[in-house]
Design a protein around this motif. Sequence first.
Motif, mmCIF file in Angstrom:
data_model
loop_
_atom_site.group_PDB
_atom_site.id
_atom_site.type_symbol
_atom_site.label_atom_id
_atom_site.label_comp_id
_atom_site.label_asym_id
_atom_site.label_seq_id
_atom_site.Cartn_x
_atom_site.Cartn_y
_atom_site.Cartn_z
ATOM 1 N N ALA A 97 -7.238 -0.433 0.557
ATOM 2 C CA ALA A 97 -7.622 -0.544 -1.025
ATOM 3 C C ALA A 97 -6.642 -0.807 -2.130
ATOM 4 C CB ALA A 97 -8.361 0.802 -1.643
ATOM 5 N N LEU A 98 -5.402 -0.943 -1.600
ATOM 6 C CA LEU A 98 -4.260 -1.015 -2.410
ATOM 7 C C LEU A 98 -4.299 -2.457 -3.393
ATOM 8 C CD1 LEU A 98 -1.396 0.775 -0.673
ATOM 9 C CD2 LEU A 98 -2.508 1.537 -2.893
ATOM 10 N N PRO A 99 -4.422 -3.490 -2.532
ATOM 11 C CA PRO A 99 -4.532 -4.871 -3.082
ATOM 12 C C PRO A 99 -5.646 -4.997 -4.256
ATOM 13 C CG PRO A 99 -4.277 -5.159 -0.800
ATOM 14 C CD PRO A 99 -4.531 -3.708 -1.093
ATOM 15 N N ALA A 100 -6.830 -4.230 -3.830
ATOM 16 C CA ALA A 100 -8.039 -4.198 -4.859
ATOM 17 C C ALA A 100 -7.527 -3.264 -6.207
ATOM 18 C CB ALA A 100 -9.200 -3.881 -4.290
ATOM 19 N N ILE A 101 -6.898 -2.467 -5.968
ATOM 20 C CA ILE A 101 -6.620 -1.423 -7.108
ATOM 21 C C ILE A 101 -5.672 -2.100 -7.973
ATOM 22 C CG2 ILE A 101 -5.113 0.422 -7.732
ATOM 23 C CD1 ILE A 101 -6.367 1.884 -5.121
ATOM 24 N N SER A 102 -4.623 -2.876 -7.302
ATOM 25 C CA SER A 102 -3.480 -3.395 -8.124
ATOM 26 C C SER A 102 -4.096 -4.503 -8.842
ATOM 27 C CB SER A 102 -2.549 -4.049 -7.276
ATOM 28 O OG SER A 102 -2.830 -4.923 -6.362
ATOM 29 N N ARG A 103 -5.021 -5.352 -8.298
ATOM 30 C CA ARG A 103 -5.814 -6.530 -8.826
ATOM 31 C C ARG A 103 -6.425 -6.014 -10.064
ATOM 32 N NH1 ARG A 103 -7.054 -8.283 -3.717
ATOM 33 N NH2 ARG A 103 -8.894 -7.481 -3.771
ATOM 34 N N GLU A 104 -7.133 -4.841 -10.154
ATOM 35 C CA GLU A 104 -8.000 -4.441 -10.964
ATOM 36 C C GLU A 104 -7.194 -3.738 -12.169
ATOM 37 O OE1 GLU A 104 -11.602 -1.316 -11.926
ATOM 38 O OE2 GLU A 104 -11.604 -2.256 -10.049
ATOM 39 N N LEU A 105 -6.294 -2.877 -11.826
ATOM 40 C CA LEU A 105 -5.411 -2.051 -12.765
ATOM 41 C C LEU A 105 -4.329 -2.678 -12.949
ATOM 42 C CD1 LEU A 105 -6.510 1.606 -11.433
ATOM 43 C CD2 LEU A 105 -7.569 0.101 -13.289
ATOM 44 N N GLY A 106 -3.732 -3.504 -12.277
ATOM 45 C CA GLY A 106 -2.507 -4.067 -12.545
ATOM 46 C C GLY A 106 -1.261 -3.430 -12.108
ATOM 47 N N GLY A 107 -0.153 -3.621 -12.204
ATOM 48 C CA GLY A 107 1.106 -3.061 -11.721
ATOM 49 C C GLY A 107 1.973 -3.483 -10.485
ATOM 50 N N GLY A 108 1.102 -4.311 -9.584
ATOM 51 C CA GLY A 108 1.946 -4.998 -8.466
ATOM 52 C C GLY A 108 2.321 -4.058 -7.211
ATOM 53 N N ILE A 109 3.398 -3.997 -6.745
ATOM 54 C CA ILE A 109 3.746 -3.319 -5.587
ATOM 55 C C ILE A 109 4.224 -1.804 -6.149
ATOM 56 C CG2 ILE A 109 6.244 -3.965 -5.733
ATOM 57 C CD1 ILE A 109 6.177 -3.960 -2.666
ATOM 58 N N LEU A 153 13.903 6.131 -6.175
ATOM 59 C CA LEU A 153 13.729 5.178 -5.318
ATOM 60 C C LEU A 153 12.811 3.995 -5.380
ATOM 61 C CD1 LEU A 153 14.132 7.662 -2.172
ATOM 62 C CD2 LEU A 153 15.602 6.193 -2.847
ATOM 63 N N ILE A 154 11.618 4.540 -6.223
ATOM 64 C CA ILE A 154 10.495 3.533 -6.244
ATOM 65 C C ILE A 154 10.962 2.769 -7.564
ATOM 66 C CG2 ILE A 154 8.072 3.231 -7.007
ATOM 67 C CD1 ILE A 154 7.277 5.478 -5.464
ATOM 68 N N GLU A 155 11.381 3.048 -8.521
ATOM 69 C CA GLU A 155 11.496 2.341 -9.845
ATOM 70 C C GLU A 155 12.984 1.760 -9.891
ATOM 71 O OE1 GLU A 155 9.413 1.836 -12.083
ATOM 72 O OE2 GLU A 155 7.820 3.055 -11.029
ATOM 73 N N LEU A 173 11.015 3.539 -0.182
ATOM 74 C CA LEU A 173 12.221 2.533 0.214
ATOM 75 C C LEU A 173 11.453 1.233 0.447
ATOM 76 C CD1 LEU A 173 14.185 5.045 2.142
ATOM 77 C CD2 LEU A 173 14.875 3.752 -0.045
ATOM 78 N N LEU A 174 10.135 1.058 0.328
ATOM 79 C CA LEU A 174 9.436 -0.075 0.830
ATOM 80 C C LEU A 174 9.969 -1.316 0.318
ATOM 81 C CD1 LEU A 174 7.177 -1.305 2.483
ATOM 82 C CD2 LEU A 174 5.673 -1.254 0.540
ATOM 83 N N SER A 175 10.198 -1.480 -1.043
ATOM 84 C CA SER A 175 10.879 -2.491 -1.822
ATOM 85 C C SER A 175 11.866 -2.945 -1.173
ATOM 86 C CB SER A 175 10.955 -2.389 -3.116
ATOM 87 O OG SER A 175 9.568 -2.305 -3.776
ATOM 88 N N GLY A 197 12.443 -6.440 1.199
ATOM 89 C CA GLY A 197 13.000 -7.313 0.275
ATOM 90 C C GLY A 197 12.520 -7.594 -0.994
ATOM 91 N N GLY A 198 11.767 -6.635 -1.442
ATOM 92 C CA GLY A 198 11.168 -6.936 -2.558
ATOM 93 C C GLY A 198 9.700 -7.574 -2.914
ATOM 94 N N THR A 199 9.236 -8.322 -1.757
ATOM 95 C CA THR A 199 8.288 -8.910 -1.309
ATOM 96 C C THR A 199 7.749 -8.721 -0.165
ATOM 97 O OG1 THR A 199 8.738 -10.467 -3.243
ATOM 98 C CG2 THR A 199 6.873 -11.105 -1.765
ATOM 99 N N LEU A 200 6.325 -8.345 0.001
ATOM 100 C CA LEU A 200 5.656 -8.169 1.402
ATOM 101 C C LEU A 200 4.914 -9.626 1.831
ATOM 102 C CD1 LEU A 200 5.123 -6.287 3.789
ATOM 103 C CD2 LEU A 200 3.384 -5.552 2.560
ATOM 104 N N ASP A 201 5.963 -10.448 2.070
ATOM 105 C CA ASP A 201 5.758 -11.750 2.776
ATOM 106 C C ASP A 201 5.742 -11.581 4.340
ATOM 107 O OD1 ASP A 201 8.337 -11.806 2.927
ATOM 108 O OD2 ASP A 201 8.854 -13.382 1.453
ATOM 109 N N LEU A 202 5.945 -12.803 4.867
ATOM 110 C CA LEU A 202 6.064 -12.837 6.331
ATOM 111 C C LEU A 202 7.529 -12.331 6.797
ATOM 112 C CD1 LEU A 202 4.942 -13.363 9.106
ATOM 113 C CD2 LEU A 202 5.935 -15.865 8.662
ATOM 114 N N ASP A 203 8.540 -12.589 5.718
ATOM 115 C CA ASP A 203 9.879 -12.109 6.381
ATOM 116 C C ASP A 203 9.918 -10.818 6.240
ATOM 117 O OD1 ASP A 203 10.749 -14.812 6.769
ATOM 118 O OD2 ASP A 203 11.630 -14.918 5.045
ATOM 119 N N GLY A 204 9.563 -10.113 5.069
ATOM 120 C CA GLY A 204 9.290 -8.782 4.571
ATOM 121 C C GLY A 204 8.699 -8.052 5.770
#
Length: 456
Positions: free
Chosen positions: A21-33, A203-205, A398-400, A404-411
Amino acid sequence: MSVAILASFVTFLDGTVVTVALPAISRELGGGIATQQWVVDAYLITLSALILLAGSVSDAYGRVTVMRIGLIAFGLASVAVALAPDPLVLIIARAAQGAAGALLVPSSLALITATMRGEVQSRAIGVWTAFTTGAQLIGPLMGGLFVDLLSWRFVFLINVLPIAVNLILLGRLRLPEHQRTTRVDWLSGALCALGLGGLVFALIEQERLGWASPAIWIPGIVGVSLMVAFLIRQERSRTALLPLSMFRVRNFGWGNLSTLFVYAALSLNGFVIGVYLQQGPGLSATAAGLASLPITILMIVLSSRAGAWAGQLGPRLFMTVGPLLMAAGALLLLTVGADFSYWWQVLPAMIVLGLGLALTVAPLTSAILGAIDENRSGIASAVNNAVSRVAGLLVVALLSTIVGGTLDLDGFHSAAWVTAILFAIGGVVSWIGIRRNPVVPADADAVAPAAPGPIG
């Protein structure tokens, strides 16, 4: 058994059902990763920090009473999450859910460990593990269906029915409680909660503000200082929430160290799979949830059997081979590429991960809790669950950094490497430290004469 399973079911389910549900939550409420991390970690902070306090409370005031309070509070917090109008309210309500969940896990598992020993306990823990871990793994599928067919908000109402059923069963349960002589160290609970909160905030911020910002290093230093103060107090207190002497029981100490690595890997893998499959290849939330279904099936089919085998042969072999299999499964995820195919790139990894997890979890739980006297079963189960939640809490924080900051293929590939390494370390730790529990269980404050030796 049913009461114990249902009480833990809602806690484990809600810890993972949110992933898809995380992608849907961030789309509706904002805030990204950052919002996605906080939705997960707000729950884990209070669950991790207060589960130790809850274990002591369970031993002091009665497992059934504490479980009933936790169920009611968890239900109310779930409704608050579903109605949240913005990220701040959502995160606060998730923290309240975690606090309520902390009351459920140690009291439920303690019902098993306090009334069963030996091979019977191993089998019972295997059944408990199959259903509760199944709840963790089937959570993404259930969450995906709700996100696609209704709304992400309904994801957090899934547990309302199990809570209602368990409250009815609790009203019919007649279980004699042990003598309540344990005192509760409320100050230690506060030190642990605030310490973890400050550390995780930093760690998150830090990805957004940077380590040089006072808004990062001040909470980080305060968090570490409070955690050090917490550990010092545990060493000196007669009513410690985390009796450090328990770690001198070999299987308890080494088993919890293995737990730290294995559950960090599981949390990282679950988060990354659930989010990347939607944001990368563009799968629906339901399809992303279905991706982990083979793990769920293998857990339900094999976990109870693995618990019985571990009761007969000892847990060391299973706790070594299982994590190493999971490490191999994580490495198979490196085959995921831009030309995406679930059947050839993801499914083989899920099967290997499922086999390894089924071999690991029940023997791990049985080895740890079977080493501790039944009078301290509430604290023992709370400590083990706290270790697993803290592991997930820190790795998500520590996810970011990991991706590497973005959950793309390399991430995604970076996360797979880290996951495999964590699993492998967990297996090696088990081989080094785990031995067969003695017939007479070790007391929480001393090593049993038959035990191979202290952790070290």
